[in-house]
Design a protein around this motif. Structure first.
Motif, PDB file in Angstrom:
ATOM      1  N   LEU A  82       0.820  -1.220   0.000  1.00 13.99           N
ATOM      2  CA  LEU A  82       0.000   0.000   0.000  1.00 13.99           C
ATOM      3  C   LEU A  82       0.853   1.268   0.000  1.00 13.99           C
ATOM      4  N   THR A  84       2.041   2.462   2.714  1.00 15.48           N
ATOM      5  CA  THR A  84       1.836   3.104   4.018  1.00 15.48           C
ATOM      6  C   THR A  84       3.072   3.003   4.902  1.00 15.48           C
ATOM      7  N   MET A  91       6.645   8.905  10.657  1.00 15.02           N
ATOM      8  CA  MET A  91       6.006   9.411  11.873  1.00 15.02           C
ATOM      9  C   MET A  91       7.081   9.507  12.969  1.00 15.02           C
TER      10      MET A  91
ATOM     11  N   PRO B  80       3.353  11.523   1.030  1.00 11.89           N
ATOM     12  CA  PRO B  80       4.173  10.746   0.098  1.00 11.89           C
ATOM     13  C   PRO B  80       3.543  10.701  -1.296  1.00 11.89           C
ATOM     14  N   GLU B  81       4.346  10.327  -2.258  1.00  9.16           N
ATOM     15  CA  GLU B  81       3.867  10.174  -3.629  1.00  9.16           C
ATOM     16  C   GLU B  81       2.741   9.133  -3.643  1.00  9.16           C
ATOM     17  N   PRO B  84      -0.558   7.290  -0.030  1.00 13.17           N
ATOM     18  CA  PRO B  84      -0.965   5.997   0.524  1.00 13.17           C
ATOM     19  C   PRO B  84      -1.879   6.146   1.737  1.00 13.17           C
ATOM     20  N   GLY B  85      -2.675   5.105   1.999  1.00  7.33           N
ATOM     21  CA  GLY B  85      -3.532   5.082   3.189  1.00  7.33           C
ATOM     22  C   GLY B  85      -3.918   3.641   3.469  1.00  7.33           C
ATOM     23  N   TYR B  86      -4.268   3.346   4.712  1.00  9.05           N
ATOM     24  CA  TYR B  86      -4.652   1.971   5.061  1.00  9.05           C
ATOM     25  C   TYR B  86      -6.014   1.665   4.476  1.00  9.05           C
ATOM     26  N   ALA B  87      -6.042   0.723   3.538  1.00 10.23           N
ATOM     27  CA  ALA B  87      -7.252   0.442   2.778  1.00 10.23           C
ATOM     28  C   ALA B  87      -8.439   0.088   3.664  1.00 10.23           C
ATOM     29  N   ASP B  88      -8.179  -0.615   4.767  1.00 13.74           N
ATOM     30  CA  ASP B  88      -9.291  -1.142   5.566  1.00 13.74           C
ATOM     31  C   ASP B  88      -9.808  -0.149   6.613  1.00 13.74           C
ATOM     32  N   MET B  89      -9.190   1.039   6.677  1.00 12.18           N
ATOM     33  CA  MET B  89      -9.626   1.993   7.704  1.00 12.18           C
ATOM     34  C   MET B  89     -10.599   3.015   7.122  1.00 12.18           C
ATOM     35  N   PHE B  97      -5.767   7.756  14.006  1.00 12.37           N
ATOM     36  CA  PHE B  97      -4.550   6.965  14.180  1.00 12.37           C
ATOM     37  C   PHE B  97      -3.306   7.848  13.976  1.00 12.37           C
ATOM     38  N   CYS B  98      -3.295   8.618  12.901  1.00 10.31           N
ATOM     39  CA  CYS B  98      -2.151   9.487  12.623  1.00 10.31           C
ATOM     40  C   CYS B  98      -1.985  10.537  13.719  1.00 10.31           C
ATOM     41  N   GLU B 100      -2.832  10.244  16.816  1.00  8.73           N
ATOM     42  CA  GLU B 100      -2.286   9.590  18.008  1.00  8.73           C
ATOM     43  C   GLU B 100      -0.785   9.381  17.887  1.00  8.73           C
ATOM     44  N   LEU B 101      -0.345   8.972  16.702  1.00  8.85           N
ATOM     45  CA  LEU B 101       1.095   8.792  16.512  1.00  8.85           C
ATOM     46  C   LEU B 101       1.836  10.120  16.619  1.00  8.85           C
ATOM     47  N   CYS B 142      -4.905  11.832   2.634  1.00  7.35           N
ATOM     48  CA  CYS B 142      -3.496  11.756   2.986  1.00  7.35           C
ATOM     49  C   CYS B 142      -2.922  13.154   3.241  1.00  7.35           C
ATOM     50  N   GLN B 145      -3.866  14.120   6.702  1.00  5.10           N
ATOM     51  CA  GLN B 145      -2.949  13.453   7.638  1.00  5.10           C
ATOM     52  C   GLN B 145      -1.678  14.272   7.833  1.00  5.10           C
TER      53      GLN B 145
END
Ligand SMILES: Nc1ncnc2c1ncn2[C@@H]1O[C@H](COP(=O)(O)OP(=O)(O)O)[C@@H](O)[C@H]1O
Ligand SMILES: [Mg+2]
Lengths: 247, 248
Positions: A82, A84, A91, B80-81, B84-89, B97-98, B100-101, B142, B145
């Motif tokens: 992906l 990611t 991060m 990023p180019e 990208p992202g988590y497909a299932d979220m 999530f981002c 929190e990180l 993204c 994010q």
């Protein structure tokens, strides 16, 4: 602590990833059906006439051989596919926090699967008078075993963006970890090489170290063995992830 | 705010980035312009701490990216180019999530997510999963994010790639506004983009900086005052490049 917060955040995401798709439930059902099948049908749980879970735990190294790689194969390969991974590693966290967080999430998931086998414990206690200390040791051993396979899978999933390759590699390595100490194999080996060599090879096998737990012995050496496999494999995962970016 | 000195990145024998140096201060929008394969993404990946440089130094807000990556990464927001992202979220889950990180908790996190969602117009897809988003929304998710912790430094790799003309216009406007009190570095191979949003341009070709200056300065280099003529004069098209490499 910052590190714990980061690990927890990664774990939470990874765990919820299992449950937002039907995969988790399918896995849990398959796991429970297979343990039931092996224990009661092939393992002759009732015919053995003894109040123990030997017929239950004996199959775990073989059962996990396919189920654990299936749970862990996507851990890093999916991040790579992906893209990611680039987000995650830019991060303000360290890569070991990400590695540990992902590993713990999957391990927790496997622990949940294992915990759901509690009916066999109830059954054996209902029909007989088993040594529950032995059963507890068996569960600890089983969890350590699952963790070791999972750490191997973690490593193979960092190698490739293809989950299927990650799965196959992992099964192969885990199979080696079984066979190196599987009695039929060691018996065969003693015919060709000296017993010392066989012992050394067998010392690297999960079987050698899993047996103690099944007998109810919580030997530090066995615990250290599994912990070392996990530590070594996660460390290797870190090296792989770093080298991929070093170019 | 950001300074890059003699940055080199080698992939095997190939130098993807070859001795790149520049610095950017707050209030500047720096455009990275260059043909495909010039080394824009590789440079950005080094500045954001994803690729370790083969040699050279990267300072972000006084922190060395190699020596103290966590402190340096805190200051940066990165797109990023290919976004990208988590497909299932879901978009909401992903942004939380981002956040929190980034160390945002409780109310601060809620406010940060809310602000990023407003900036990038994501209200209508907040509870949609990322793999069902159209390309424009995925890109904006993204981008959101990267803005979530209101960073001092924004690194955007082709932020308008794959967007429709309206969305492109919006994103350029956003970059311009954000650039007023941040450092923004963004890459593109679209020339109008540079004129529309940058205070300064660096043109990269085959891993090297071949020109830099304000858009006006660069335009002045061509007799007709057109940026694309300058671009074509100093960068080589792919076909010529292959021949040049074959000769070398
Ligand atoms: N991980 C990598 N391994 C090997 N070569 C790479 C890698 N990433 C980029 N490159 C090469 O480096 C050069 C620069 O790529 P990139 O930075 O992506 O260019 P741009 O973003 O300007 O289009 C290209 O020739 C590309 O093939
Ligand atoms: Mg690029």
């Amino acid at each position: 602590m910052n590190a714990f917060a980061n690990i927890r955040t990664i774990m939470k995401r990874e765990l919820s990833g299992y449950f937002t798709s039907p995969i988790a439930y399918v896995f849990l059902v398959i796991f429970l059906l297979l343990t039931g099948f092996f224990t009661f049908t092939i393992g002759n749980f009732f015919e053995r006439g003894e109040a123990s879970l030997v017929s239950f735990f004996t199959w775990h190294p073989w059962l996990y051989l396919f189920l654990v790689p299936a749970v862990g194969m996507r851990l890093w390969s999916e991040e790579r596919r992906l893209g990611t991974m680039e987000l995650l590693l830019t991060m303000p966290i360290t890569s070991w926090q990400a590695i540990v967080g992902k590993f713990l999430a999957s391990w927790l998931f496997l622990a949940l699967a294992l915990a759901l086998t509690f009916p066999v414990v109830i059954t054996v206690n209902y029909f007989g008078d088993p040594d529950n200390g032995v059963i507890f040791a068996g569960y600890v051993g089983s969890l350590m075993l699952a963790g070791s396979y999972l750490a191997v899978t973690c490593m193979t999933s960092a190698l490739t963006r293809n989950q299927v390759i990650s799965f196959i590699l992992s099964v192969m390595i885990c199979l080696f970890l079984i066979l190196a100490g599987y009695t039929p194999v060691t018996d065969l080996l003693t015919r060709f090489v000296s017993p010392v060599v066989v012992d050394v090879v067998a010392a690297f096998s999960v079987m050698t170290h899993f047996e103690g737990f099944q007998r109810g012995v919580l030997d530090t050496r066995d615990v250290v063995f599994f912990a070392s496999v996990i530590g070594f494999m996660l460390f290797t995962t870190g090296v792989i992830i770093r080298n991929q970016r070093a170019g | 705010m950001i300074s890059v000195e003699h940055l080199v990145k080698a992939f095997g024998p190939k130098l993807a980035v070859n001795d790149v140096s520049f610095s950017v201060e707050r209030g500047e929008v720096l455009g990275f312009l260059g043909p495909n394969g010039a080394g824009k993404s590789t440079t950005m990946r080094m500045i954001t701490g994803y690729y370790p440089p083969t040699s050279g130094r990267i300072m972000v807000g006084g922190h060395d990216m190699v020596e103290d990556p966590i402190a340096a990464k805190r200051l940066i927001g990165y797109l990023p180019e290919n976004a990208p992202g988590y497909a299932d979220m879901t978009v909401n889950g992903f942004l939380n999530f981002c956040a929190e990180l980034r160390g945002l908790q409780g109310d601060a996190r809620k406010r940060a997510v809310h602000r990023a969602v407003e900036l990038c117009f994501l209200d209508s897809v907040l509870y949609q999963s990322i793999d069902t988003l159209s390309k424009g929304y995925k890109h904006r998710t993204c981008l959101a994010q990267s803005l979530i912790h209101d960073p001092d430094v924004l690194i955007l790799d082709e932020p308008t790639d794959g967007l429709d003309p309206n969305q492109k216009h919006e994103v350029r406007g956003l970059i311009k506004r954000l650039g007023e009190n941040k450092v923004v570095i963004f890459s593109t191979h679209i020339l109008e983009e540079v004129e529309a949003a940058c205070t300064r341009v660096i043109i990269i070709d085959r891993g090297r900086i071949v020109a830099s200056g304000t858009p006006a300065e660069l335009k002045a280099r061509s007799p007709e005052g057109k940026l694309d003529e300058v671009f074509r004069a100093i960068t080589l098209p792919d076909t010529v490049k292959v021949k040049a490499e074959a000769r070398a």
